[in-house]
Design an enzyme around this catalytic site. Structure first.
Site, PDB file in Angstrom:
ATOM      1  N   ILE A  12      -5.259   3.204 -53.611  1.00  0.00           N
ATOM      2  CA  ILE A  12      -4.247   3.841 -54.459  1.00  0.00           C
ATOM      3  C   ILE A  12      -4.216   3.184 -55.845  1.00  0.00           C
ATOM      4  CG2 ILE A  12      -1.785   4.383 -54.690  1.00  0.00           C
ATOM      5  CD1 ILE A  12      -1.655   4.373 -51.582  1.00  0.00           C
ATOM      6  N   TYR A 141       5.348  -4.691 -40.609  1.00  0.00           N
ATOM      7  CA  TYR A 141       4.903  -4.102 -41.885  1.00  0.00           C
ATOM      8  C   TYR A 141       6.057  -3.309 -42.522  1.00  0.00           C
ATOM      9  CZ  TYR A 141       2.685  -0.777 -45.079  1.00  0.00           C
ATOM     10  OH  TYR A 141       2.375  -0.010 -46.175  1.00  0.00           O
ATOM     11  N   LYS A 145       8.395  -4.009 -46.053  1.00  0.00           N
ATOM     12  CA  LYS A 145       8.643  -3.040 -47.132  1.00  0.00           C
ATOM     13  C   LYS A 145      10.158  -2.936 -47.396  1.00  0.00           C
ATOM     14  CE  LYS A 145       4.433  -1.694 -48.218  1.00  0.00           C
ATOM     15  NZ  LYS A 145       3.835  -2.109 -49.496  1.00  0.00           N
ATOM     16  N   ASN A 170       1.820   9.829 -46.019  1.00  0.00           N
ATOM     17  CA  ASN A 170       0.427   9.484 -45.681  1.00  0.00           C
ATOM     18  C   ASN A 170      -0.489   9.879 -46.835  1.00  0.00           C
ATOM     19  OD1 ASN A 170       1.808   9.643 -42.989  1.00  0.00           O
ATOM     20  ND2 ASN A 170      -0.224   8.958 -42.374  1.00  0.00           N
ATOM     21  N   ARG A 266      -0.952   6.619 -28.554  1.00  0.00           N
ATOM     22  CA  ARG A 266      -0.800   5.163 -28.711  1.00  0.00           C
ATOM     23  C   ARG A 266       0.679   4.830 -28.780  1.00  0.00           C
ATOM     24  NH1 ARG A 266      -4.806   4.545 -33.746  1.00  0.00           N
ATOM     25  NH2 ARG A 266      -3.379   6.166 -34.425  1.00  0.00           N
TER      26      ARG A 266
HETATM   27  N1  LIG Z   1      -2.435   4.397 -47.967  1.00  0.00           N
HETATM   28  C1  LIG Z   1      -1.238   4.868 -47.633  1.00  0.00           C
HETATM   29  O1  LIG Z   1      -1.129   5.954 -47.042  1.00  0.00           O
HETATM   30  C2  LIG Z   1       0.015   4.105 -47.989  1.00  0.00           C
HETATM   31  C3  LIG Z   1       1.232   4.616 -47.563  1.00  0.00           C
HETATM   32  C4  LIG Z   1       2.394   3.930 -47.895  1.00  0.00           C
HETATM   33  C5  LIG Z   1       2.345   2.771 -48.662  1.00  0.00           C
HETATM   34  N2  LIG Z   1       1.143   2.285 -49.056  1.00  0.00           N
HETATM   35  C6  LIG Z   1       1.145   1.045 -49.885  1.00  0.00           C
HETATM   36  O2  LIG Z   1       0.393   1.271 -51.064  1.00  0.00           O
HETATM   37  C7  LIG Z   1      -0.196   0.039 -51.503  1.00  0.00           C
HETATM   38  C8  LIG Z   1      -1.696   0.240 -51.703  1.00  0.00           C
HETATM   39  O3  LIG Z   1      -2.278   0.583 -50.440  1.00  0.00           O
HETATM   40  P1  LIG Z   1      -3.777   1.099 -50.285  1.00  0.00           P
HETATM   41  O4  LIG Z   1      -3.780   2.128 -49.228  1.00  0.00           O
HETATM   42  O5  LIG Z   1      -4.337   1.422 -51.630  1.00  0.00           O
HETATM   43  O6  LIG Z   1      -4.462  -0.216 -49.674  1.00  0.00           O
HETATM   44  P2  LIG Z   1      -5.773  -1.010 -50.130  1.00  0.00           P
HETATM   45  O7  LIG Z   1      -6.024  -2.031 -49.065  1.00  0.00           O
HETATM   46  O8  LIG Z   1      -6.867  -0.083 -50.496  1.00  0.00           O
HETATM   47  O9  LIG Z   1      -5.280  -1.747 -51.450  1.00  0.00           O
HETATM   48  C9  LIG Z   1      -4.662  -3.013 -51.475  1.00  0.00           C
HETATM   49  C10 LIG Z   1      -5.386  -3.850 -52.512  1.00  0.00           C
HETATM   50  O10 LIG Z   1      -4.726  -5.119 -52.609  1.00  0.00           O
HETATM   51  C11 LIG Z   1      -5.714  -6.145 -52.655  1.00  0.00           C
HETATM   52  N3  LIG Z   1      -5.102  -7.377 -52.156  1.00  0.00           N
HETATM   53  C12 LIG Z   1      -4.684  -7.629 -50.890  1.00  0.00           C
HETATM   54  N4  LIG Z   1      -4.169  -8.873 -50.827  1.00  0.00           N
HETATM   55  C13 LIG Z   1      -4.258  -9.409 -52.073  1.00  0.00           C
HETATM   56  C14 LIG Z   1      -3.894 -10.663 -52.635  1.00  0.00           C
HETATM   57  N5  LIG Z   1      -3.339 -11.623 -51.883  1.00  0.00           N
HETATM   58  N6  LIG Z   1      -4.109 -10.870 -53.954  1.00  0.00           N
HETATM   59  C15 LIG Z   1      -4.711  -9.904 -54.708  1.00  0.00           C
HETATM   60  N7  LIG Z   1      -5.059  -8.703 -54.235  1.00  0.00           N
HETATM   61  C16 LIG Z   1      -4.843  -8.453 -52.934  1.00  0.00           C
HETATM   62  C17 LIG Z   1      -6.852  -5.619 -51.783  1.00  0.00           C
HETATM   63  O11 LIG Z   1      -8.095  -6.241 -52.045  1.00  0.00           O
HETATM   64  C18 LIG Z   1      -6.856  -4.138 -52.147  1.00  0.00           C
HETATM   65  O12 LIG Z   1      -7.683  -3.882 -53.254  1.00  0.00           O
HETATM   66  C19 LIG Z   1       0.150  -0.997 -50.433  1.00  0.00           C
HETATM   67  O13 LIG Z   1       1.275  -1.721 -50.875  1.00  0.00           O
HETATM   68  C20 LIG Z   1       0.502  -0.147 -49.220  1.00  0.00           C
HETATM   69  O14 LIG Z   1       1.398  -0.823 -48.359  1.00  0.00           O
HETATM   70  C21 LIG Z   1      -0.029   2.908 -48.740  1.00  0.00           C
END
Ligand SMILES: NC(=O)c1ccc[n+]([C@@H]2O[C@H](COP(=O)([O-])OP(=O)(O)OC[C@H]3O[C@@H](n4cnc5c(N)ncnc54)[C@H](O)[C@@H]3O)[C@@H](O)[C@H]2O)c1
Length: 309
Positions: A12, A141, A145, A170, A266
Site C-alpha cells: 500500500i 494485531y 491497531k 480488504n 479456519r
Molecule cells: N493489505 C491490507 O488489506 C490492509 C488492510 C488493513 C490495514 N492494512 C495496513 O496497511 C499498512 C500497509 O500494509 P501492506 O499490506 O502494504 O503491508 P506490507 O507488508 O506490504 O507493507 C509494510 C511495509 O513496512 C515495512 N516495514 C515493516 N517493519 C518495518 C520496520 N520496523 N521499519 C521499517 N519498515 C518496516 C515492510 O518492509 C513493508 O515494506 C499496514 O499498517 C497494515 O496493517 C493493510
C-alpha cells in the site's frame, strides 16, 4: 510538501508514494525491506533503508528532510503472527508508532495519516459497519491497531498533532504479498497463474469488502488535502462479495479451468465483513471508482507477469 512514508516499499505504501508524487509532493521512504521490495519504491522518492524503531536515525531524517507530513504504513501485518508473537507484534505496531508520533510532535508535523484496519471491529454482524461501532478486536494485531488509534487521538488532544485515521477493508491490487490482511486475491491469482488448484476455507459464502489499492492511495491523498477532517474513516466499497464470487471472477479472468478444493473453515475467520464508506465520501470527498472485475483484471495481469519472470 516533504512527505515521509514509513513502509513505503510495501504494497500500500508504494502506491501512496506514486499518488503523492503524481500530486507534486516530495516523497521520502523509510523501510527496512522486511516484507517490502526496493523495486516498488517510486524512482523519484528519496529512500532510506532503516528500521523505524531506530530513534536516532529517524530523528536525523526528520531534521534533514524537513518532514511536513507522515504516512505511517510500516507494521507487522499478519494476524497469525500476532497470536504467536504478541511481544514482537506490539513492539513494532505500538512502540514503533509512539516513536514516530513523538517525532511528529517535536517537528510540528502538519498531518499524521495512519493505516488502521477493519480488524478493529472484530466479528460484529451489524454490517455495513460504521465508524461509530464499538471496537472489539479478535487478535493482537487488531488490538495493536485500536491501541495505535488511541495513542494518535491522545497525541492530538494533548499535543495538537493533526491526524487522520483510515480503517482499510480488504485491500487488493498489484504488488500485494501473500502474508498480509487481504491475501486471498494474491493467493488465488498466484495459484491460477501457476496452474495450481485453489483452496477455499469453509463453504466460500463468507464475504469480504475488497477495495482496490489505487483507490486506497487516492483516499490517502484526499486525507492530506481535506481540511478540518481530523477523525477516523472507513476506506471501503460498502459492497459485500463472497469468496466463491471472487474465485469465479478470477477463474473467468485467467481463462483456465481449475480444480477448487474446499477445506474446513479456519477458526477465528469472520463470516461477514463489509464497511460503510459514507463518512469518507462526505468528508474526504473520496469514493472508490474501480469496479471489482476491472481491479481484479489489473491485479491478475500483474501476477501472471510476475510468474512469467
Ligand atoms: N493489505 C491490507 O488489506 C490492509 C488492510 C488493513 C490495514 N492494512 C495496513 O496497511 C499498512 C500497509 O500494509 P501492506 O499490506 O502494504 O503491508 P506490507 O507488508 O506490504 O507493507 C509494510 C511495509 O513496512 C515495512 N516495514 C515493516 N517493519 C518495518 C520496520 N520496523 N521499519 C521499517 N519498515 C518496516 C515492510 O518492509 C513493508 O515494506 C499496514 O499498517 C497494515 O496493517 C493493510
Amino acid at each position: 510538501m516533504n512527505i515521509l512514508i514509513t513502509g513505503g516499499a510495501g504494497f500500500i505504501g508504494s502506491h501512496i508514494g506514486d499518488a503523492l508524487i503524481a500530486a507534486g509532493h516530495r516523497v521520502i521512504v523509510v523501510d527496512n525491506l522486511s516484507t517490502g521490495r526496493k523495486e516498488n519504491i517510486p524512482p523519484q522518492a528519496v529512500f532510506y533503508e532503516a528500521d523505524i524503531r531506530d530513534r536516532e536515525y529517524m530523528e536525523n531524517i526528520f531534521s534533514q528532510e524537513h518532514i511536513e507530513a507522515v504516512y505511517h504504513e510500516a507494521a507487522q501485518t499478519m494476524v497469525p503472527y500476532s497470536l504467536a508473537h504478541p511481544w514482537e507484534d506490539a513492539e513494532l505496531n505500538v512502540m514503533g508508532l509512539v516513536g514516530i508520533l513523538e517525532l511528529c510532535r517535536r517537528h510540528t508535523v502538519r498531518k499524521f495519516i495512519f493505516s488502521s484496519s477493519a480488524a478493529v471491529y472484530g466479528d460484529n454482524t451489524r454490517v455495513p459497519l460504521k465508524e461509530t461501532e464499538a471496537t472489539t478486536p479478535l487478535s493482537f494485531y487488531g488490538l495493536t491497531k485500536c491501541t495505535a488509534e488511541a495513542y494518535i487521538r491522545m497525541y492530538h488532544d494533548i499535543f495538537q498533532v493533526p491526524y487522520v485515521i483510515l480503517r482499510y477493508a480488504n485491500v487488493y491490487g498489484e504488488r500485494q504479498g501473500g502474508n498480509g490482511e487481504g491475501g486471498v486475491v494474491f493467493v488465488f491469482s498466484q495459484a491460477l497463474a501457476q496452474g495450481k488448484e485453489i483452496t477455499v476455507f469453509g463453504d466460500g459464502e463468507q464475504t469480504r469488502d475488497f477495495v482496490y489499492v489505487k483507490d486506497v492511495a487516492r483516499a490517502n491523498v484526499c486525507a492530506l488535502q481535506a481540511n478540518g477532517t481530523e477523525g477516523t474513516y472507513n476506506i471501503a466499497t460498502n459492497i459485500e462479495t463472497t469468496v466463491n464470487a471472487l474465485k469465479e471472477m478470477l477463474v473467468y479472468i485467467a481463462g483456465t479451468p481449475t480444480h477448487v478444493h474446499y477445506e474446513p473453515a479456519r477458526s477465528g475467520d469472520i463470516y461477514r465483513s463489509v464497511l460503510a464508506n459514507t463518512k469518507a465520501v462526505q468528508d474526504l470527498g473520496w469514493e472508490p471508482t474501480t469496479k471489482l472485475l476491472g481491479g481484479l483484471q489489473q491485479t491478475y495481469r500483474y501476477f501472471a507477469g510476475e510468474v512469467g519472470k
